[in-house]
Design an enzyme around this catalytic site. Sequence first.
Site, PDB file in Angstrom:
ATOM      1  N   CYS A 383       0.832  -1.197   0.000  1.00  0.00           N
ATOM      2  CA  CYS A 383       0.000   0.000   0.000  1.00  0.00           C
ATOM      3  C   CYS A 383       0.877   1.261   0.000  1.00  0.00           C
ATOM      4  O   CYS A 383       1.489   1.552  -1.023  1.00  0.00           O
ATOM      5  CB  CYS A 383      -0.994  -0.048   1.152  1.00  0.00           C
ATOM      6  SG  CYS A 383      -2.510   0.857   0.778  1.00  0.00           S
ATOM      7  N   HIS A 509      -3.708  -5.163   0.312  1.00  0.00           N
ATOM      8  CA  HIS A 509      -3.152  -5.672   1.578  1.00  0.00           C
ATOM      9  C   HIS A 509      -3.187  -7.201   1.585  1.00  0.00           C
ATOM     10  O   HIS A 509      -4.130  -7.787   2.119  1.00  0.00           O
ATOM     11  CB  HIS A 509      -3.959  -5.135   2.767  1.00  0.00           C
ATOM     12  CG  HIS A 509      -3.746  -3.684   3.017  1.00  0.00           C
ATOM     13  ND1 HIS A 509      -2.810  -3.211   3.917  1.00  0.00           N
ATOM     14  CD2 HIS A 509      -4.327  -2.597   2.459  1.00  0.00           C
ATOM     15  CE1 HIS A 509      -2.837  -1.887   3.916  1.00  0.00           C
ATOM     16  NE2 HIS A 509      -3.749  -1.482   3.033  1.00  0.00           N
ATOM     17  N   GLU A 511      -1.642  -9.215   3.332  1.00  0.00           N
ATOM     18  CA  GLU A 511      -1.506  -9.798   4.677  1.00  0.00           C
ATOM     19  C   GLU A 511      -2.856 -10.157   5.291  1.00  0.00           C
ATOM     20  O   GLU A 511      -2.922 -10.957   6.221  1.00  0.00           O
ATOM     21  CB  GLU A 511      -0.729  -8.821   5.590  1.00  0.00           C
ATOM     22  CG  GLU A 511      -1.474  -7.556   6.034  1.00  0.00           C
ATOM     23  CD  GLU A 511      -1.388  -6.398   5.041  1.00  0.00           C
ATOM     24  OE1 GLU A 511      -1.100  -6.650   3.841  1.00  0.00           O
ATOM     25  OE2 GLU A 511      -1.640  -5.242   5.448  1.00  0.00           O
TER      26      GLU A 511
HETATM   27  N1  GLN Z   1      -2.170   6.590   2.709  1.00  0.00           N
HETATM   28  C1  GLN Z   1      -2.240   5.847   1.497  1.00  0.00           C
HETATM   29  C2  GLN Z   1      -3.594   5.967   0.834  1.00  0.00           C
HETATM   30  O1  GLN Z   1      -4.549   6.341   1.444  1.00  0.00           O
HETATM   31  C3  GLN Z   1      -1.891   4.387   1.734  1.00  0.00           C
HETATM   32  C4  GLN Z   1      -2.864   3.664   2.591  1.00  0.00           C
HETATM   33  C5  GLN Z   1      -2.336   2.409   3.199  1.00  0.00           C
HETATM   34  O2  GLN Z   1      -1.120   2.191   3.258  1.00  0.00           O
HETATM   35  N2  GLN Z   1      -3.216   1.587   3.722  1.00  0.00           N
HETATM   36  O3  GLN Z   1      -3.718   5.673  -0.336  1.00  0.00           O
END
Ligand code: GLN
Length: 574
Positions: A383, A509, A511
């Site tokens: 992310c 994600h 994970e």
């Molecule tokens: N802050 C970033 C976004 O909103 C990444 C979010 C995250 O790592 N879950 O896109």
Amino acid sequence: MNTKYVFVSGGVASSLGKGIISASLAKLLQARGLRVTIQKFDPYINIDPGTLNPYEHGECYVTEDGAETDLDLGHYERFLGVHTSKANNVTTGRIYNTVINREREGAYLGKTVQIVPHITDEIKRRMLLLGKTGKYDVIITEIGGTVGDMESQPFIEAVRQLQWELPEEDCVTIHLTLVPYLSAAKELKTKPTQHSVQMLQQNGVQPDIIVCRTEHKLTPEIRRKVALFCNVKPGHVIESMDAPSIYSVPLNMKAEKLDQLVLDHFGIKDLPEPDLTEWNKFLDKLFHPKSQVDIALVGKYVELQDAYKSILESFVHAGAANECKVNVHSIHSEFLTTENVEEKLGGMNGILVAPGFGERGLEGKVLAVKYAREHNVPFFGICLGMQMAVVEFARDVLGLKDAISTEVNPATPVPVIDLMEDQKSTTIKGGTMRLGAYDCRLEKDSLAYRIYGKEMISERHRHRYEFNNEYLPMVEAAGMKATGKNPETGLVEIVEIPSHPFFIGVQFHPELKSTPEHPQPIFVAFVKASMKYRKEHPAAEAGAVAGAADAASDRTSGAVAGAADKAAGSSAEA
Ligand code: GLN
């Protein structure tokens, strides 16, 4: 058979592991052939934990259907291998919200709306909701918080009423407590447990089973004492000793016959013994690794283990799959500088750059990506970690020095990571990110395709920003490829650098879907690549020691940063 309900409360102290006990019981019942789910009722007023800083509440776990939930739901999914949903996590905030909206609609016209019966009725309705779907034989409900807390009282009252309303054989209550050991007196003490159960009894709830967390074995005398003074049958006092891994707890609970007691209460007979063949295979590999690797987890919430719960658990699963012990070294991105990056990352066999929000610690993440890319160290960005991989590439390979995400600089001339179009009109913060499962199509000739072994995958998301496709041709021409995209929108889900031995960044994600029995494939491949790197760079063995020392120091220094963070918080998790 009627749906059966188990209620799990906790007393004496928080963090005793109600989630793990609930998940372990669920696992045992499932392994005997029952259909089981677990739900968590949390006593705080936020509608969901999505707006909480990880320092407050650990990781925010996202379900397939896009609910932002308590991290215990992660344990439920990892133990059961079954997806949870929005309905599996209910907070006081959600309960009140429902009741107040209903009041405004006029549903209670003429009546005074009160905690009893209106709030408790809504709690009860939701406690029984999953049971009404017909999809489950057993619903385990974990009550968050500790008995005696003012805010958990309506939940305890709802349990009392349900214990009275449901047929006796359909409802079991379990209370988890702590039996502390006083080393000066060389004695286990039952008084806190007695007081905690008395508190439950004052609220009208008599537990059927008491699970005692303890660091020393409970003697028969101690068990008898707990049973006598807490008014439960002697065999209904269960010992839960500290375990070498959370995944050993189902076996401990089986040895203590927790599942059998619950089945006896339900009058369910003739079920086979739990089939834990796959689970035991996993444990065997977990406890007998043939090698080890040192992997850096570069993030800014590293002083709190729970902030990266699912990532850490994914490494446990992927390590076992590779019969390798993964030593995860937490590296605080806020304190990573050009001067100390070699010292901190030099001994690592793999570098994972973690998810996150806001500006703090961002440049350290960019630095970690640069180190991994230039030194051919296996890299895995998740992310925000993937977004910073793009930023680093744009800056250092394309020479676009001002490249950054508009999350931190909305006015940047080089917005390689930009707010998603449908987010631009969003002003409400709660539950409005791009959340939950989305499809991703993989390029055939890619690392991702080799890892997953198929073209279409689905993973869970939680973000507002995305790769800005205007920069895609330029980035790809310079050697970073977008190898996974959302088939409908073209949103870049995966970037790779094919000339690097292992460099992958994912917008989703992964994970969140890893379990002991089905370890997440990217984690498995990343651990494997790190093992290979270690073999090819034997010097890394010595460096690992330096890395370990670092991790400890990073934990302490980060705590200070955390305090400042809350004040900064422009977004949920600054
Ligand atoms: N802050 C970033 C976004 O909103 C990444 C979010 C995250 O790592 N879950 O896109």
